[in-house]
Write a protein that holds these residues in place. Structure first.
Motif, mmCIF file in Angstrom:
data_model
loop_
_atom_site.group_PDB
_atom_site.id
_atom_site.type_symbol
_atom_site.label_atom_id
_atom_site.label_comp_id
_atom_site.label_asym_id
_atom_site.label_seq_id
_atom_site.Cartn_x
_atom_site.Cartn_y
_atom_site.Cartn_z
ATOM 1 N N ILE A 71 -6.801 14.119 -39.887
ATOM 2 C CA ILE A 71 -6.297 15.486 -39.789
ATOM 3 C C ILE A 71 -5.010 15.552 -38.989
ATOM 4 O O ILE A 71 -4.114 16.355 -39.293
ATOM 5 C CB ILE A 71 -7.374 16.433 -39.177
ATOM 6 N N ASP A 72 -4.861 14.677 -37.966
ATOM 7 C CA ASP A 72 -3.649 14.727 -37.159
ATOM 8 C C ASP A 72 -2.446 14.178 -37.921
ATOM 9 O O ASP A 72 -1.344 14.732 -37.837
ATOM 10 C CB ASP A 72 -3.837 13.992 -35.834
ATOM 11 N N THR A 73 -2.639 13.093 -38.703
ATOM 12 C CA THR A 73 -1.520 12.567 -39.487
ATOM 13 C C THR A 73 -1.169 13.521 -40.635
ATOM 14 O O THR A 73 0.007 13.663 -40.990
ATOM 15 C CB THR A 73 -1.839 11.173 -40.052
ATOM 16 N N PHE A 74 -2.174 14.171 -41.203
ATOM 17 C CA PHE A 74 -1.919 15.186 -42.240
ATOM 18 C C PHE A 74 -1.089 16.324 -41.674
ATOM 19 O O PHE A 74 -0.102 16.764 -42.283
ATOM 20 C CB PHE A 74 -3.252 15.708 -42.781
ATOM 21 N N ALA A 75 -1.473 16.787 -40.474
ATOM 22 C CA ALA A 75 -0.726 17.874 -39.836
ATOM 23 C C ALA A 75 0.703 17.453 -39.512
ATOM 24 O O ALA A 75 1.656 18.215 -39.738
ATOM 25 C CB ALA A 75 -1.445 18.324 -38.565
ATOM 26 N N LEU A 76 0.873 16.236 -39.005
ATOM 27 C CA LEU A 76 2.217 15.751 -38.677
ATOM 28 C C LEU A 76 3.072 15.580 -39.923
ATOM 29 O O LEU A 76 4.281 15.817 -39.897
ATOM 30 C CB LEU A 76 2.127 14.425 -37.918
ATOM 31 N N ALA A 77 2.445 15.172 -41.034
ATOM 32 C CA ALA A 77 3.190 15.047 -42.293
ATOM 33 C C ALA A 77 3.755 16.400 -42.701
ATOM 34 O O ALA A 77 4.920 16.497 -43.145
ATOM 35 C CB ALA A 77 2.285 14.492 -43.386
ATOM 36 N N LEU A 78 2.961 17.452 -42.550
ATOM 37 C CA LEU A 78 3.441 18.800 -42.870
ATOM 38 C C LEU A 78 4.521 19.241 -41.887
ATOM 39 O O LEU A 78 5.526 19.839 -42.279
ATOM 40 C CB LEU A 78 2.273 19.795 -42.851
ATOM 41 N N VAL A 79 4.314 18.932 -40.603
ATOM 42 C CA VAL A 79 5.288 19.325 -39.577
ATOM 43 C C VAL A 79 6.645 18.680 -39.853
ATOM 44 O O VAL A 79 7.685 19.354 -39.832
ATOM 45 C CB VAL A 79 4.789 18.935 -38.170
ATOM 46 N N PHE A 80 6.658 17.383 -40.120
ATOM 47 C CA PHE A 80 7.918 16.692 -40.363
ATOM 48 C C PHE A 80 8.563 17.150 -41.674
ATOM 49 O O PHE A 80 9.789 17.199 -41.779
ATOM 50 C CB PHE A 80 7.718 15.180 -40.368
ATOM 51 N N THR A 81 7.740 17.480 -42.653
ATOM 52 C CA THR A 81 8.288 17.997 -43.917
ATOM 53 C C THR A 81 8.956 19.343 -43.685
ATOM 54 O O THR A 81 10.095 19.568 -44.123
ATOM 55 C CB THR A 81 7.173 18.140 -44.968
ATOM 56 N N PHE A 82 8.256 20.235 -43.005
ATOM 57 C CA PHE A 82 8.812 21.566 -42.748
ATOM 58 C C PHE A 82 9.997 21.498 -41.793
ATOM 59 O O PHE A 82 10.921 22.315 -41.887
ATOM 60 C CB PHE A 82 7.727 22.499 -42.198
ATOM 61 N N LEU A 83 9.984 20.523 -40.874
ATOM 62 C CA LEU A 83 11.126 20.346 -39.980
ATOM 63 C C LEU A 83 12.360 19.944 -40.783
ATOM 64 O O LEU A 83 13.460 20.452 -40.525
ATOM 65 C CB LEU A 83 10.807 19.271 -38.937
#
Length: 285
Positions: free
Chosen positions: A126-138
């Motif tokens: 869940i943490d890597t999934f969340a970070l993947a979204l964060v970096f994409t949106f960033l």
């Protein structure tokens, strides 16, 4: 001075590509990942995975090209759309690609399917999934910000000679920063690849059925632990093999009571469970 604003926008694009490289690093080495998704297990989703992977790679490369173009005298509106269009595409494509997969599971919530699809991109926790979204949106946000900077400035003009050298230094600093971050992401990707192989070897290792096979089994586990990339997986292998050796020795000894053996069995079970949890991150090829 308008041209300098365009140069600043190009810095944002370089940072955008670098942030997205964190996501891309989970698919490195790329040939290995593409080979993995060629398995029959991925038949229903292979085209969707390929679209996402190609889109992310294209965005990262295209951003660098556009960053260079922003330093030229191309018309401001052209630059604006060059910067904004990839951002819109990158923002929408993961949600659009999820639709065909979601149709196959009408009883599932769209975002459940969305998260499940991202597991196929190796974001299994869940943490890597969340970070993947964060970096994409960033990455998307940085592109949008760069587009706004271009839109609010005028057409590119000449750069005063006294500022040219200063901005060359700024460019060098930003480029080095992006290169360092990309190198760190790539290095972490290498560690993950080693961890993945160690876990695959561990999963494929046959469980010993006789006492004579136990030492060989533990020696193999020790080797896999030494070949792992990350310290925490190395330690998990070492802990499991060390406790297993202690248990095997205790079982073979007549001077060890049942309570001690039970204690060793409990510790081995805990150590094995920890190793299983760590290796579960690599459940997806």
């Amino acid at each position: 001075m308008n041209r300098l604003k365009h140069v600043r926008a190009s810095f944002l694009l370089l940072l955008s590509s670098t942030s997205l490289f964190w996501v891309i690093s989970y698919w490195l080495p790329l040939p290995t990942y593409l080979s993995a998704i060629a398995k029959p297990t991925y038949d229903d989703y292979r085209s969707l995975i390929q679209i996402i992977v190609i889109s992310y790679l294209a965005f990262a490369v295209l951003n660098i090209v556009i960053a260079v173009l922003l330093t030229t005298k191309i018309a401001k509106k052209t630059k604006f759309w060059l910067v904004l269009t990839p951002a819109i595409y990158l923002f929408l494509i993961p949600f659009i690609v999820t639709i065909p997969a979601a149709i196959k599971f009408p009883n599932r919530n769209y975002f459940e399917v969305f998260q499940a699809l991202f597991r196929l991109f190796r974001f299994t926790k869940i943490d890597t999934f969340a970070l993947a979204l964060v970096f994409t949106f960033l990455a998307v946000a940085l592109n949008v910000f760069a587009a706004i900077v271009v839109l609010r400035s005028g057409e590119a003009d000449s750069v005063p000679s006294k500022l040219r050298n200063r901005y060359l230094i700024y460019t060098a600093i930003v480029s080095v920063l992006c290169a360092v971050l990309a190198t760190v992401f790539a290095y972490n990707s290498t560690l993950r690849a080693l961890d993945r192989q160690a876990c695959y070897d561990y999963k494929a290792l046959a469980v010993p059925t006789t006492d004579e096979e136990v030492p060989t089994f533990l020696n193999e586990l020790t080797l896999y632990g030494q070949q792992a990339g990350s310290t925490h997986l190395k330690n998990a292998f070492s802990n499991f093999t060390g406790l297993s050796r202690d248990l095997f020795t205790a079982l073979d000894s007549e001077n060890v009571d049942d309570a001690t053996i039970q204690q060793y069995q409990t510790l081995v079970a805990v150590a094995k469970n920890e190793l299983t949890i760590l290796c579960s991150e690599f459940a997806t090829d």
